[in-house]
Design a protein around this motif. Structure first.
Motif, short mmCIF file in Angstrom:
data_model
loop_
_atom_site.label_atom_id
_atom_site.label_comp_id
_atom_site.label_asym_id
_atom_site.label_seq_id
_atom_site.Cartn_x
_atom_site.Cartn_y
_atom_site.Cartn_z
N ILE A 173 0.86 -1.18 0.00
CA ILE A 173 0.00 0.00 0.00
C ILE A 173 0.90 1.23 0.00
N VAL A 174 0.71 2.12 -0.97
CA VAL A 174 1.61 3.25 -1.14
C VAL A 174 0.88 4.57 -0.91
N PHE A 175 1.65 5.59 -0.52
CA PHE A 175 1.11 6.91 -0.26
C PHE A 175 2.24 7.93 -0.41
N GLY A 176 1.91 9.20 -0.35
CA GLY A 176 2.93 10.24 -0.38
C GLY A 176 3.45 10.53 -1.77
N GLU A 177 4.49 11.37 -1.84
CA GLU A 177 5.02 11.83 -3.12
C GLU A 177 5.60 10.71 -3.98
N THR A 178 6.09 9.67 -3.34
CA THR A 178 6.75 8.60 -4.10
C THR A 178 5.83 7.42 -4.41
N LYS A 179 4.54 7.60 -4.21
CA LYS A 179 3.62 6.45 -4.33
C LYS A 179 3.65 5.82 -5.72
N ASN A 180 3.75 6.63 -6.77
CA ASN A 180 3.70 6.07 -8.12
C ASN A 180 4.92 5.21 -8.42
N ARG A 181 6.10 5.71 -8.01
CA ARG A 181 7.31 4.93 -8.30
C ARG A 181 7.42 3.70 -7.41
N LEU A 182 6.91 3.78 -6.19
CA LEU A 182 6.87 2.59 -5.33
C LEU A 182 5.89 1.56 -5.88
N ALA A 183 4.77 2.03 -6.39
CA ALA A 183 3.81 1.12 -6.99
C ALA A 183 4.42 0.41 -8.21
N GLN A 184 5.21 1.15 -8.98
CA GLN A 184 5.87 0.57 -10.13
C GLN A 184 6.89 -0.49 -9.69
N ALA A 185 7.63 -0.20 -8.60
CA ALA A 185 8.60 -1.17 -8.09
C ALA A 185 7.89 -2.44 -7.61
N ALA A 186 6.74 -2.27 -6.96
CA ALA A 186 5.97 -3.43 -6.50
C ALA A 186 5.47 -4.25 -7.69
N LYS A 187 5.07 -3.54 -8.74
CA LYS A 187 4.61 -4.23 -9.96
C LYS A 187 5.74 -5.04 -10.58
N GLU A 188 6.94 -4.44 -10.63
CA GLU A 188 8.10 -5.14 -11.18
C GLU A 188 8.46 -6.36 -10.34
N ALA A 189 8.16 -6.29 -9.03
CA ALA A 189 8.45 -7.41 -8.13
C ALA A 189 7.40 -8.50 -8.24
N GLY A 190 6.31 -8.24 -8.97
CA GLY A 190 5.27 -9.25 -9.12
C GLY A 190 4.25 -9.27 -8.00
N VAL A 191 4.19 -8.20 -7.20
CA VAL A 191 3.19 -8.14 -6.12
C VAL A 191 1.81 -8.06 -6.75
N SER A 192 0.90 -8.93 -6.32
CA SER A 192 -0.41 -9.02 -6.97
C SER A 192 -1.39 -7.97 -6.46
N ILE A 193 -1.23 -7.52 -5.23
CA ILE A 193 -2.14 -6.52 -4.67
C ILE A 193 -1.35 -5.24 -4.39
N ILE A 194 -1.65 -4.19 -5.13
CA ILE A 194 -1.00 -2.90 -4.95
C ILE A 194 -2.09 -1.85 -4.84
N GLU A 195 -2.15 -1.18 -3.71
CA GLU A 195 -3.19 -0.18 -3.47
C GLU A 195 -2.55 1.18 -3.20
#
Length: 458
Positions: A378-400
């Motif tokens: 679960i991401v928040f703050g100014e870096t939320k988009n890039r953290l979400a992208q990192a989670a996607k690259e890691a194969g995390v199935s649930i990203i909010e």
């Protein structure tokens, strides 16, 4: 405290208040200095400045007039957080004015020896471990927490006696402002890349940390992380006696081998007996054990304290559980490495990670391997988009994505089931939404308390 006279009738400028500047100004005033304090916060909002003025100390608030340097100051004491690019500091350096931080004052007045702890990560935990072990094991004296851990060293040093010790957490910012400062025992927990916006380069950052041992002698000890080749190379350049610690090999110090922790040849405890989770806390414990043994503390005391040590506030701090879902507050994880270390202490399939914060332009590529197999991010703050992208690259199935810590926690709980772990470990500084990591951590704790009360009502 030592009654030093070197500051009597000397004109000294204290730049920046907060806790350390306030403490330094009061101490210098009591030592007979002619103190001028300059702080950016307006006087009517500045309680510290008001209190100092009441003591007869000259205060200039609301701005930083460069004309201040026209006065014949003999010393500047700067708040550690103010960068050296600040116009007043630049002007002082051009004039050849000595610039220190308040830990230098603490060193000058302290009757007690100093145990100094620095490093990129683990400083606060290691400092707290050492203080607790020493105070449990010493019978006629006391260990005092001080420094970057939240207790101004120049204030604490007033009260210590010769048989006591100052256990001092030291930041690179503080260490840059030292001249003669030295600890009797120094600890470097680890060295990684950090605070480059302040120091300008990794080399300058490491040099600031290494400055701690500049005046150490063969009668002093330096406890070093032997897992790092960079630190082993630096060890050849100190006059202090080096005590290594390692989780990778047997060393002539503290080490972990096949699930057992040793100091030299003595078995201390099992790794699994440590109360604080994570491989990083094994390293922290090894450093603390080395310091404890150098101070003659018994193995029984060391083992007992470390078994019951469950962390410090905001550093992989266990908050509690709701319906067998465990909550951990690691708000102090203000960089990627700290979050990687926190994640290493848990089974990834059971972890719901809450992360995000101030955008410093960091890439999160190095975090990707640690995000693999997480249950959710679960991401928040100014870096939320890039953290979400990192989670996607890691194969995390649930990203909010959510607004902040307060909204992230109940969302994480909705995604959880029994035996899961909800971990706040932001990998970023807090200043986009919170004044500091403590406030962010308290928001997490308050959200937990509110959720628990709601669940118990249902």
């Amino acid at each position: 405290m030592k009654k030093i006279t070197r500051y009597q009738n000397k004109k000294i400028l204290v730049l920046g208040l907060a806790r350390s500047g306030f403490s330094a100004a009061k101490l210098l005033h009591d030592l007979g200095a002619l103190v001028t304090v300059n702080d950016g916060k307006p006087f009517e909002e500045n309680r510290e400045a008001q209190d100092l003025l009441a003591l007869g100390i000259k205060v200039i608030t609301g701005s930083h007039p460069i004309e201040l340097l026209d006065e014949d100051f003999s010393l500047m004491v700067k708040n550690p957080g103010i960068p050296y690019s600040h116009p007043l500091i630049q002007g002082a350096m051009e004039k050849g004015l000595p610039i220190i931080t308040e830990i230098e004052l603490a060193y000058e007045i302290s009757e007690a020896p100093i145990i100094g702890i620095t490093g990129t990560n683990g400083k606060t935990t290691t400092t707290t471990m050492i203080e607790q072990i020493l105070n449990q094991g010493m019978t006629k004296s006391r260990a005092y927490l001080s420094g970057n851990i939240g207790y101004p060293a120049s204030s604490v040093a007033r009260d210590v006696m010769a048989d006591d010790c100052l256990v001092m957490e030291l930041s690179s910012f503080q260490l840059m402002g030292t001249i003669d400062f030295k600890p009797h025992i120094g600890v470097i927990t680890n060295l990684y890349e950090a605070h480059l916006d302040y120091h300008g380069s990794r080399e300058e950052y490491v040099a600031a940390k290494w400055r701690m041992q500049n005046h150490m002698t063969s009668e002093d000890w330096l406890v070093l992380n032997w897992n790092q080749a960079e630190v082993r190379a630096l060890a050849e350049k100190t006059k202090a006696q080096v005590i290594p610690f390692s989780t990778e090999e047997k060393v002539n110090g503290a080490y972990a081998l096949k699930g057992q922790i040793y100091y030299q040849e003595e078995a201390i405890m099992l790794v699994d007996e440590l109360g604080a989770p994570g491989s990083h806390n094994v390293e922290n414990a090894l450093a603390a054990i080395a310091v404890a043994k150098l101070n003659g503390i018994s193995t029984t005391v060391i083992r007992t304290v470390l078994q019951h040590f469950t962390g410090v506030p905001h550093r992989t701090q266990y908050i509690g559980q709701i319906n067998q879902v465990k909550f951990y507050n690691d708000s102090k994880a203000t960089n990627i490495l700290a979050t990687k270390m926190a994640l290493s202490g848990f089974e990834p399939e059971k972890v719901i990670l809450l992360a995000g914060g101030l955008d410093r332009g960091n890439s999160f590529e190095t975090l990707v391997p640690s995000l693999k197999n997480l249950k959710a991010v679960i991401v928040f703050g100014e870096t939320k988009n890039r953290l979400a992208q990192a989670a996607k690259e890691a194969g995390v199935s649930i990203i909010e994505e959510t607004l902040d810590v307060t909204s992230a926690l109940p969302l994480a709980y909705q995604l959880s089931q029994a035996e899961d772990v909800i971990l706040l470990s932001p990998a970023n500084a807090s200043w986009d939404q919170y004044t500091n990591f403590e406030v962010r951590g308290e928001a997490f704790i308050q959200a937990y308390d509110a959720l628990k009360a709601q669940v118990e009502k249902e």
